[in-house]
Write a protein that holds these residues in place. Structure first.
Motif, mmCIF file in Angstrom:
data_model
loop_
_atom_site.group_PDB
_atom_site.id
_atom_site.type_symbol
_atom_site.label_atom_id
_atom_site.label_comp_id
_atom_site.label_asym_id
_atom_site.label_seq_id
_atom_site.Cartn_x
_atom_site.Cartn_y
_atom_site.Cartn_z
ATOM 1 N N VAL A 74 0.703 8.282 5.231
ATOM 2 C CA VAL A 74 0.567 7.848 3.972
ATOM 3 C C VAL A 74 2.146 7.575 3.374
ATOM 4 C CG1 VAL A 74 -0.118 8.711 1.544
ATOM 5 C CG2 VAL A 74 -1.310 9.264 3.666
ATOM 6 N N ILE A 75 2.244 6.837 2.570
ATOM 7 C CA ILE A 75 3.349 6.709 1.719
ATOM 8 C C ILE A 75 3.247 7.156 0.201
ATOM 9 C CG2 ILE A 75 5.278 5.003 1.135
ATOM 10 C CD1 ILE A 75 4.340 3.148 3.546
ATOM 11 N N PHE A 76 4.320 7.950 -0.217
ATOM 12 C CA PHE A 76 4.125 8.312 -1.607
ATOM 13 C C PHE A 76 5.360 7.680 -2.287
ATOM 14 C CE2 PHE A 76 1.922 11.708 0.744
ATOM 15 C CZ PHE A 76 0.705 11.680 0.047
ATOM 16 N N ASN A 77 5.124 6.895 -3.168
ATOM 17 C CA ASN A 77 6.101 6.204 -4.126
ATOM 18 C C ASN A 77 6.341 7.313 -5.135
ATOM 19 O OD1 ASN A 77 7.633 3.729 -4.423
ATOM 20 N ND2 ASN A 77 6.802 3.832 -6.642
ATOM 21 N N LEU A 78 7.775 7.601 -5.470
ATOM 22 C CA LEU A 78 8.091 8.863 -6.166
ATOM 23 C C LEU A 78 7.963 8.167 -7.855
ATOM 24 C CD1 LEU A 78 10.612 10.562 -4.177
ATOM 25 C CD2 LEU A 78 7.994 11.081 -4.501
ATOM 26 N N GLY A 79 7.858 7.020 -8.002
ATOM 27 C CA GLY A 79 7.895 6.450 -9.508
ATOM 28 C C GLY A 79 6.610 5.695 -9.578
ATOM 29 N N ALA A 80 6.315 5.287 -10.863
ATOM 30 C CA ALA A 80 4.937 4.500 -11.119
ATOM 31 C C ALA A 80 5.229 2.894 -10.650
ATOM 32 C CB ALA A 80 4.796 4.572 -12.784
ATOM 33 N N GLY A 81 6.373 2.347 -10.431
ATOM 34 C CA GLY A 81 6.438 1.067 -10.137
ATOM 35 C C GLY A 81 6.609 0.915 -8.599
ATOM 36 N N LEU A 86 6.293 -2.810 -1.883
ATOM 37 C CA LEU A 86 5.386 -3.897 -1.552
ATOM 38 C C LEU A 86 6.349 -5.064 -1.191
ATOM 39 C CD1 LEU A 86 2.612 -3.598 -4.286
ATOM 40 C CD2 LEU A 86 2.610 -3.053 -1.994
ATOM 41 N N ALA A 87 7.556 -5.239 -1.751
ATOM 42 C CA ALA A 87 8.235 -6.076 -1.373
ATOM 43 C C ALA A 87 8.680 -6.272 0.274
ATOM 44 C CB ALA A 87 9.866 -6.325 -2.034
ATOM 45 N N ASP A 88 8.654 -4.958 1.049
ATOM 46 C CA ASP A 88 8.954 -4.808 2.049
ATOM 47 C C ASP A 88 7.886 -5.473 3.194
ATOM 48 O OD1 ASP A 88 9.795 -4.041 4.852
ATOM 49 O OD2 ASP A 88 9.673 -1.970 4.332
ATOM 50 N N THR A 89 8.260 -6.450 3.559
ATOM 51 C CA THR A 89 7.082 -7.272 4.534
ATOM 52 C C THR A 89 6.799 -6.510 5.830
ATOM 53 O OG1 THR A 89 8.966 -8.594 5.644
ATOM 54 C CG2 THR A 89 8.086 -9.419 3.913
ATOM 55 N N GLN A 90 7.829 -5.640 6.155
ATOM 56 C CA GLN A 90 7.433 -4.575 7.354
ATOM 57 C C GLN A 90 6.901 -3.438 6.977
ATOM 58 O OE1 GLN A 90 10.806 -4.697 10.286
ATOM 59 N NE2 GLN A 90 12.005 -5.852 8.597
ATOM 60 N N MET A 91 6.218 -3.019 5.803
ATOM 61 C CA MET A 91 5.731 -1.809 5.575
ATOM 62 C C MET A 91 4.539 -1.699 6.480
ATOM 63 S SD MET A 91 4.469 -0.581 1.741
ATOM 64 C CE MET A 91 3.277 -1.635 1.623
ATOM 65 N N PRO A 92 4.118 -0.529 6.961
ATOM 66 C CA PRO A 92 2.955 -0.314 7.815
ATOM 67 C C PRO A 92 1.771 -0.200 6.656
ATOM 68 C CG PRO A 92 5.054 1.433 8.130
ATOM 69 C CD PRO A 92 5.480 0.684 6.920
ATOM 70 N N ASN A 93 0.883 -0.502 7.632
ATOM 71 C CA ASN A 93 -0.529 -0.582 7.046
ATOM 72 C C ASN A 93 -1.047 0.502 6.693
ATOM 73 O OD1 ASN A 93 -2.662 -1.693 5.903
ATOM 74 N ND2 ASN A 93 -3.793 -2.211 7.984
ATOM 75 N N VAL A 94 -0.593 1.658 5.922
ATOM 76 C CA VAL A 94 -1.036 2.922 5.558
ATOM 77 C C VAL A 94 -1.237 2.890 4.338
ATOM 78 C CG1 VAL A 94 -0.116 3.996 7.662
ATOM 79 C CG2 VAL A 94 1.067 3.995 5.578
ATOM 80 N N PRO A 95 -1.784 3.699 3.631
ATOM 81 C CA PRO A 95 -2.022 3.955 2.100
ATOM 82 C C PRO A 95 -0.750 4.132 1.496
ATOM 83 C CG PRO A 95 -3.931 5.287 3.269
ATOM 84 C CD PRO A 95 -2.963 4.598 4.293
ATOM 85 N N LEU A 96 -0.520 3.397 0.350
ATOM 86 C CA LEU A 96 0.487 3.585 -0.574
ATOM 87 C C LEU A 96 0.152 4.259 -1.877
ATOM 88 C CD1 LEU A 96 3.381 3.043 -1.439
ATOM 89 C CD2 LEU A 96 2.725 0.801 -2.034
ATOM 90 N N VAL A 97 0.601 5.491 -2.236
ATOM 91 C CA VAL A 97 0.099 6.259 -3.454
ATOM 92 C C VAL A 97 1.200 5.959 -4.391
ATOM 93 C CG1 VAL A 97 -0.561 8.359 -4.129
ATOM 94 C CG2 VAL A 97 -1.131 7.780 -1.739
ATOM 95 N N ARG A 98 0.841 5.956 -5.656
ATOM 96 C CA ARG A 98 1.660 5.925 -6.663
ATOM 97 C C ARG A 98 1.669 7.330 -7.502
ATOM 98 N NH1 ARG A 98 -0.843 4.975 -11.178
ATOM 99 N NH2 ARG A 98 -3.092 4.188 -11.323
ATOM 100 N N VAL A 99 2.758 7.813 -8.047
ATOM 101 C CA VAL A 99 2.684 8.915 -8.864
ATOM 102 C C VAL A 99 2.044 8.597 -10.095
ATOM 103 C CG1 VAL A 99 4.320 10.439 -10.191
ATOM 104 C CG2 VAL A 99 4.801 9.792 -7.893
ATOM 105 N N ALA A 100 1.229 9.613 -10.489
ATOM 106 C CA ALA A 100 0.610 9.604 -11.741
ATOM 107 C C ALA A 100 0.285 11.080 -12.074
ATOM 108 C CB ALA A 100 -0.950 8.934 -11.667
ATOM 109 N N VAL A 101 1.047 11.571 -12.940
ATOM 110 C CA VAL A 101 1.384 12.840 -13.276
ATOM 111 C C VAL A 101 1.317 12.891 -14.799
ATOM 112 C CG1 VAL A 101 2.272 13.797 -11.264
ATOM 113 C CG2 VAL A 101 3.821 13.032 -13.137
#
Length: 326
Positions: A74-81, A86-101
């Motif tokens: 899992v990848i956790f993005n520490l901000g909302a954006g 997503l611009a990384d063309t080599q990003m692994p095909n795993v869930p990307l989670v955005r912060v929603a607190v």
């Protein structure tokens, strides 16, 4: 607070930019507290085993970095954006989670409400009067005379819309797909954009940055905003992403009256270059991308809880739909 056994996969931190409070050292201390027993790896760090990394907490990672973790879950993005990830063309095909607190949502609503009120209550004019020691009260209209439009009705947009409605503003929202909110005029899709803009005096943009929304804040869009409101012309507030706005168009529209004023928290290049004419424009208010400068402790606890739930077999919350970009 959650806990993880010592055999749990390691959490890698790939964090760049932001304030000193967002330094890797502070994030490592936070996650060490939030994830007791779990190895926390600050990348780059010599000698760590890339195969041991199960999770990554990131902010603006370098392209290709995440591909170096063969067992990433899992990848956790520490901000909302999430556009930088997503611009990384080599990003692994795993869930990307955005912060929603809640803290992030509340701070964004504070920012939006503050700047809507500053334009509504003519604070720039009053500050100028004070500077010149002039007692020159002017007509002040009621909130109900002002039409605010939220471009984006996600979690952030809905909360801001609710508070602005309770203050008496006439609030509408636009989203890509149809939504409904009590007391809010809701527009959707390409067909709904023109009528939404035509009834809007203050345009608040909280859209995600996607290929479809890049530079959406441009002259053709501004030209469709209402021109018959009490503010002397349309006003733009952008607290979404810098790539949403065409800054040359904003400046030219301010000069010819297509826009009356703008509040900008985000920019195409950050930090905003000292050569930018936005710094000194008399009808532009600038803030340094801190509209929703969220409590980092709350974010680390949020990520730790998501990891614990995931390892218990529960679904992840706020997973990004890569096909939509948010």
């Amino acid at each position: 607070m959650t806990s993880s056994g010592p055999s749990s996969g390691a959490l890698a931190l790939l964090i760049r930019g932001g304030t000193d409070n967002w330094s890797n050292e502070r994030w490592k201390a936070r996650f060490t507290t939030a994830c007791p027993g779990r190895p926390i790896v600050q990348v780059p760090e010599e000698g760590f085993d890339a195969a041991s990394i199960s999770y990554a907490a990131v902010w603006k990672p370098r392209p290709g970095e995440l591909a170096g973790f063969p067992n990433l879950k899992v990848i956790f993005n520490l901000g909302a954006g999430v556009d930088a990830v997503l611009a990384d063309t080599q990003m692994p095909n795993v869930p990307l989670v955005r912060v929603a607190v809640d803290d992030l949502t509340q701070r964004m609503t504070e920012y939006i409400v503050m700047h809507v009120l500053m334009h509504h209550r003519q604070q720039s004019y009053l500050a100028g009067c004070q500077q010149h020691k002039q007692w020159k009260p002017t007509q002040q209209w009621a909130a109900g005379a002002v039409r605010v439009g939220l471009l984006g009705l996600g979690v952030l947009g809905r909360d801001a819309a609710d508070v602005l409605t309770r203050l008496g503003f006439r609030v509408a929202g636009w989203s890509n797909s149809p939504k409904t909110m009590p007391g809010i005029e809701c527009y959707a899709g390409a067909a709904g954009l023109r009528p939404f803009l035509a009834r809007t005096d203050i345009l608040v943009c909280l859209l995600p940055l996607t290929p479809d929304t890049r530079h959406i804040l441009n002259r053709p869009l501004f030209a469709q905003l209402a021109k018959d409101g009490p503010l002397g012309g349309p006003i733009l507030i952008n607290a979404g992403r810098g790539g949403l706005q065409n800054e040359a168009d904003i400046l030219s529209c301010l000069e010819d009256g297509t826009l009356n004023a703008a509040t900008l928290d985000v920019f195409e290049t950050e930090p905003l270059p000292v050569t930018s004419p936005l710094w000194t424009h008399p009808r532009v208010t600038i803030s340094p991308h801190n509209a929703a400068d969220t409590d980092a402790d709350a974010i680390s606890i949020y990520v730790a809880r998501q990891i614990a739930d995931f390892e218990r077999g529960l679904p992840l919350a706020n997973v990004v739909d890569r096909s939509r970009g948010y």
